[in-house]
Scaffold this active site. Sequence first.
Site, short mmCIF file in Angstrom:
data_model
loop_
_atom_site.label_atom_id
_atom_site.label_comp_id
_atom_site.label_asym_id
_atom_site.label_seq_id
_atom_site.Cartn_x
_atom_site.Cartn_y
_atom_site.Cartn_z
N CYS A 58 26.62 -3.79 -12.50
CA CYS A 58 27.99 -4.13 -12.09
C CYS A 58 28.32 -3.58 -10.71
O CYS A 58 29.23 -4.06 -10.05
CB CYS A 58 28.99 -3.61 -13.12
SG CYS A 58 28.92 -1.83 -13.38
N GLN A 124 18.67 1.47 -16.46
CA GLN A 124 18.64 0.10 -15.95
C GLN A 124 17.47 -0.11 -15.01
O GLN A 124 16.85 -1.18 -14.99
CB GLN A 124 19.97 -0.21 -15.26
CG GLN A 124 21.16 -0.21 -16.22
CD GLN A 124 22.50 -0.13 -15.52
OE1 GLN A 124 22.65 0.56 -14.50
NE2 GLN A 124 23.50 -0.83 -16.04
N ILE A 197 29.12 -0.94 -21.59
CA ILE A 197 30.41 -0.36 -21.20
C ILE A 197 31.40 -0.48 -22.35
O ILE A 197 32.17 0.46 -22.61
CB ILE A 197 30.94 -1.05 -19.93
CG1 ILE A 197 30.08 -0.65 -18.72
CG2 ILE A 197 32.40 -0.67 -19.67
CD1 ILE A 197 30.49 -1.30 -17.41
#
Length: 414
Positions: A58, A124, A197
């Site tokens: 993001c 990630q 999230i």
Amino acid sequence: MTQPTISKNKTFYCIGLSYQKADATMRGMFSLTPENKDQLLSQAKSEGFEELLVISTCNRTELYGYAEHPFQLIQLLCENSNGSVDDFQKVGYVTKNKEAVHHLFEVGTGLDSQILGDFEIIGQIKQAFNLSRDKGLAKAFLERLMNSVINASKRIKNETALSSGAASVSFTAVQYIMQNIPEVSQKNILLFGVGKIGRNTCENLIKHTQNEHITLINRTREKAEQIAGKFNVIVKDFNELRNEISKADVLIVATGAATPTVYKDFINPAQPILILDLSIPKNVEEQVATLPNVTLLHMDELSKRKDEALERRKEAIPQALEIVEEVKEEFFQWLDNRKFAPTIKALKAKLESLKEAEMDFQRKKIENFNEQQAEMISNRIIQKITTQFVNHLKDTSSVDESISWVQEVFQLEV
């Protein structure tokens, strides 16, 4: 070390954009879905790229790899996202060689995160590396670099306060709710989206608000039910989203859709509502903010809010940077060793050839030539000579120049 290289005429680049210069809308244009990443890597493989790492979160989208020119990587990104080359030139960045390596260290250790010390990024990056490896685009260089970044991340987490306290986006969102919504434990809170999230936000809501009126909605009900099984929350079907929004005092949107999922006509004009959009790209239609009963904040605005945890983390930056420098130097040392290893191997072979020629000459010249003793002495001399060169190449600041000199003097073919 001047330039980490795998192949001649190619340079190691990082190209990308991040929260530092690109807003949420622009980051959304360049964000890559799992399908986009797979397609991009397949295209890179077919075009002859040797190693490539693709990170898309993001907060950033970045490509790391060897190329003759950075435009090759920029073009790959643009062809597999909704971004254009013109847009990239406005907000993107390019680093190369040592600077590109250093940038990956800072990203992977949370030093370059929107929330300082956010260690979710290393997970990630690991996933990105595994995908590259599965595609045959992660070889010795990228694997060693990845292991070094992971090592630095672990050390910083264990040895410093860079990750101390709760300073994630999800916690910041919950902190904002608690500071701005009176009697929050009695309010109707709706969480739409249960990705990473969303899950973290749900956990923080339950932990800090003592609210028993939390409702979860996800496009796939089963995923919402898995989260609900861990906590005392309500699960509703996706087709009830509009009705649940009309009753909510607080709406948290943490979906990963490419287009908005919450529209202006979903909102009950008679019900004051706080909406927090934690999605990239934005998943709440911008027109929603024009309603007088709505307070709408996006992730970028929440991330600007400082708290005590972030201030403590800032104090740990010098110590974290020291660890990065130490681990990074070990990586560069490995890279230099890897660079001169073929030359040392060729030098040893050349010395062995000279030894064999001289042994053959002495056999014919000397009667009762002690071949075993001569072999032992010669081998020890060869070992001492190659060790001397290795030590020199390890200590010198001009590795490339020294390698060229050794190759020229001994007429080596590497």
